[in-house]
Scaffold this active site. Structure first.
Site, PDB file in Angstrom:
ATOM      1  N   GLU A 406      48.762  35.430  15.082  1.00  0.00           N
ATOM      2  CA  GLU A 406      48.954  36.863  15.317  1.00  0.00           C
ATOM      3  C   GLU A 406      48.330  37.225  16.660  1.00  0.00           C
ATOM      4  O   GLU A 406      47.170  36.894  16.922  1.00  0.00           O
ATOM      5  CB  GLU A 406      48.288  37.626  14.190  1.00  0.00           C
ATOM      6  CG  GLU A 406      48.158  39.110  14.368  1.00  0.00           C
ATOM      7  CD  GLU A 406      47.268  39.733  13.307  1.00  0.00           C
ATOM      8  OE1 GLU A 406      46.449  40.610  13.659  1.00  0.00           O
ATOM      9  OE2 GLU A 406      47.389  39.333  12.118  1.00  0.00           O
ATOM     10  N   HIS A 491      42.084  36.762   4.084  1.00  0.00           N
ATOM     11  CA  HIS A 491      43.187  36.509   3.161  1.00  0.00           C
ATOM     12  C   HIS A 491      42.780  35.600   2.005  1.00  0.00           C
ATOM     13  O   HIS A 491      43.331  34.504   1.858  1.00  0.00           O
ATOM     14  CB  HIS A 491      44.355  35.855   3.903  1.00  0.00           C
ATOM     15  CG  HIS A 491      44.906  36.645   5.039  1.00  0.00           C
ATOM     16  ND1 HIS A 491      45.634  36.082   6.073  1.00  0.00           N
ATOM     17  CD2 HIS A 491      44.859  37.977   5.301  1.00  0.00           C
ATOM     18  CE1 HIS A 491      45.997  37.017   6.928  1.00  0.00           C
ATOM     19  NE2 HIS A 491      45.531  38.177   6.484  1.00  0.00           N
ATOM     20  N   ASN A 529      50.761  36.331   6.449  1.00  0.00           N
ATOM     21  CA  ASN A 529      49.931  37.383   5.857  1.00  0.00           C
ATOM     22  C   ASN A 529      50.422  37.607   4.427  1.00  0.00           C
ATOM     23  O   ASN A 529      51.617  37.789   4.197  1.00  0.00           O
ATOM     24  CB  ASN A 529      50.051  38.669   6.668  1.00  0.00           C
ATOM     25  CG  ASN A 529      49.672  38.467   8.118  1.00  0.00           C
ATOM     26  OD1 ASN A 529      50.317  37.701   8.832  1.00  0.00           O
ATOM     27  ND2 ASN A 529      48.643  39.143   8.575  1.00  0.00           N
TER      28      ASN A 529
END
Length: 552
Positions: A406, A491, A529
């Site tokens: 990202e 996460h 994600n």
């Protein structure tokens, strides 16, 4: 000395000057922000007066209000079932003394962290100098939960992780899905449940024509240039942000939120967190109630009348227990997140409250391969003083190198000449939660050394970019002379893996009427994600449960 080396030193020198110039301002703002508790405290405590009663009996109790819990509540309510949700954090619906619900990223106060007296920011340093600040102890929005080898960042409050994440709403590539959830029908997920989840979450794509000229995405365009010059695919990803609001922020016609850098401690305006989507719809049915500042401590079969006895501590905004309650629920859905659900179930099995739980409970935990780094750009590659905190794109080297990076913001309000990245990698390591009888706590056996695999995968991208651009890694963002942010995860996944610790729809093996509906079902890595996958899986599971178990 080569031209590339001279350019490295020149760009690093400019970057360091920029960082030095801005560090005092950032630190000063943070210190000022931490002086007093927000006015929200008394309002939040007063709101608990309408909470669940001691001795109550409910058809369904949901533990947690994140993605899985919110989906479960909405769909059960739509099926005509009365639902009570229990949330350890606050409601986050009342402004503080500054008129804002959430604290600003560079001005942390008590609202910022869960029961800490000092911040523990993911990016902890500027130029190697620590920036964490003293704050009042408070039931704030971001929990930095520390285990051996890793810190796990989690959202606290109604809406769970949706309150604090960057909103990147990514559906995994279809060809990767079987490696994530091998027992789940791929066609069913991609034809029905991913579309349903994306619609429910309000997922949309940035207007790329606007993006090309928006000042707040200069940093992302620099990231694209460097990726493509090194031969990497640069891909746009969807988000749950209100892009029309973002455009108005950039134009200066509405109060700034993402463009002001708000994200880590909540976003005051434009982000469509669960409070604005699933939870709002669930409340509108009139069949869902939520008790905030309530923490479940035990679940066990009821002595008579069926169902389950649930013990709950009610806390105040200092974290003190102010009441203990016992309620009975016909069905209990665990949706406290990967860490919360797994810790609770591991303890309940070990202490005899739920002794028949599967031996798989606690296993299969991973951190989605998260690792962060920064690069020092040349002075002709400024990334911009104003950076939207909402990421829009990334570098895809998953197939060749096991990493998706990202292109992340670094919204300090000063020019840093730095490109910053959060990578998701194909890290193979899995940890286990176990109960420690001596301490009465649940431990996690993650090893920091396991992050080396993630680092190597991320290096498959950034070593090549640095070589092509004649740039270097920054070493001042995570400590002194430390390149990699390998100490954390945003996460957390796994711990109560689908079709192992549960059946193929989240029913806990050994106990009828107990279910798991969150990220603990996903074994350690989602390849992207994860919140869209958590949402879609919950949609799938509750669909089956409503039909097969409730006959509705």
């Amino acid at each position: 000395m080569s031209d590339a080396t001279q350019n490295d030193e020149r760009s690093q020198g400019v970057s360091r000057r920029g960082f030095v110039a801005g560090t005092g301002a950032v630190l000063g703002a943070a210190a000022i922000g931490g002086l007093g508790l927000p006015a929200q405290a008394s309002a939040a405590e007063a709101a608990t007066a309408a909470s669940i009663d001691n001795g109550a009996r409910v058809p369904v109790l949901i533990i947690g209000t994140g993605y899985g819990g919110s989906v479960t509540a909405l769909r059960l309510a739509q099926a005509g079932v009365d639902v009570h949700m229990v949330e350890m954090g606050m409601a986050w619906d009342t402004p503080g003394s500054d008129g804002k619900i959430f604290a600003h990223t560079t001005k942390p106060d008590g609202r910022s962290f869960w029961l800490r007296t000092k911040t523990k920011q993911p990016l902890s340093n500027f130029l190697g100098f620590p920036i964490d600040q003293d704050i009042p102890k408070y039931t704030g929005i971001l929990d930095a939960e520390e285990f051996s080898g890793i810190t796990v960042y989690q959202g606290r409050g109604v809406g769970g992780g949706s309150l604090v994440n960057g909103g990147m709403a990514v559906t995994p590539k279809r060809e990767n899905f079987s490696s994530v959830l091998p027992s789940v029908d791929v066609d069913e997920m991609y034809n029905t449940y991913y579309p349903r989840a994306n619609a429910g979450l309000g997922v949309t794509n940035v207007d790329q024509r606007w993006w090309e000229s928006a000042n707040c995405y200069q940093y992302a365009r620099v990231g694209r240039k460097h990726a493509e010059r090194s031969g990497f695919p640069f891909v746009f990803v969807p988000n749950v942000y209100d892009w029309e609001y973002m455009k108005a922020e950039e134009a200066g016609t509405v109060p700034k939120s993402a463009v002001a850098g708000e994200i880590l401690y909540g976003n005051n305006y434009g982000k469509k967190s669960l409070q604005k989507t699933y939870i709002a719809q669930a409340k509108a049915t009139g069949k869902v109630t939520i008790s905030t500042l309530h923490k479940v401590t035990s679940v066990s079969p009821a002595a008579s009348g069926g169902g389950y006895t649930v013990a709950i501590d009610q806390i105040n905004t200092s974290g003190d227990t102010v009441a203990t309650k016992t309620v009975t629920a016909d069905r209990v859905f665990f949706a406290a997140g990967s860490v919360g659900t797994t810790k609770l179930l591991v303890r309940l099995k070990a202490t005899g409250a739920l002794p028949n739980l599967s031996s798989e409970v606690g296993k299969g935990w991973g951190e989605n391969g998260n690792v962060m780094c920064g690069r020092a750009n040349h002075m002709w590659d400024a990334t911009g003083k104003v950076q939207s905190s909402i990421p829009t794109a990334g570098i895809d080297n998953w197939a060749a190198g096991g990493a998706f990076a990202e292109v992340a913001p670094l919204p300090t309000g000063i020019e840093t000449y730095a490109s910053f990245y959060l990578s998701i990698t194909k890290n193979p390591h899995r940890a286990e939660f176990t109960y420690n009888a001596a301490t009465g706590k649940v431990d996690l056996n993650w090893q920091t050394a396991w992050k080396q695999d993630s680092i190597n995968m991320a290096k498959s991208i950034f070593d090549k970019i640095n070589k092509k651009e004649g740039t270097i890694y920054r070493t001042d963002l995570f400590g002194t002379y430390k390149i990699w942010g390998d100490h954390l995860t945003y996460h957390p996944l796994g711990g109560v893996v689908l079709n192992k610790a549960t059946d193929n729809y989240g029913r806990l093996n050994g106990y009828q009427g107990l279910y798991v509906m969150d990220g603990s079902l996903i074994p350690g890595n989602a390849t992207v994600n994860p919140f869209v996958t958590i949402t879609a899986l919950a949609e799938r599971n509750i669909d089956k449960i409503i039909t097969a178990d409730l006959g509705r």
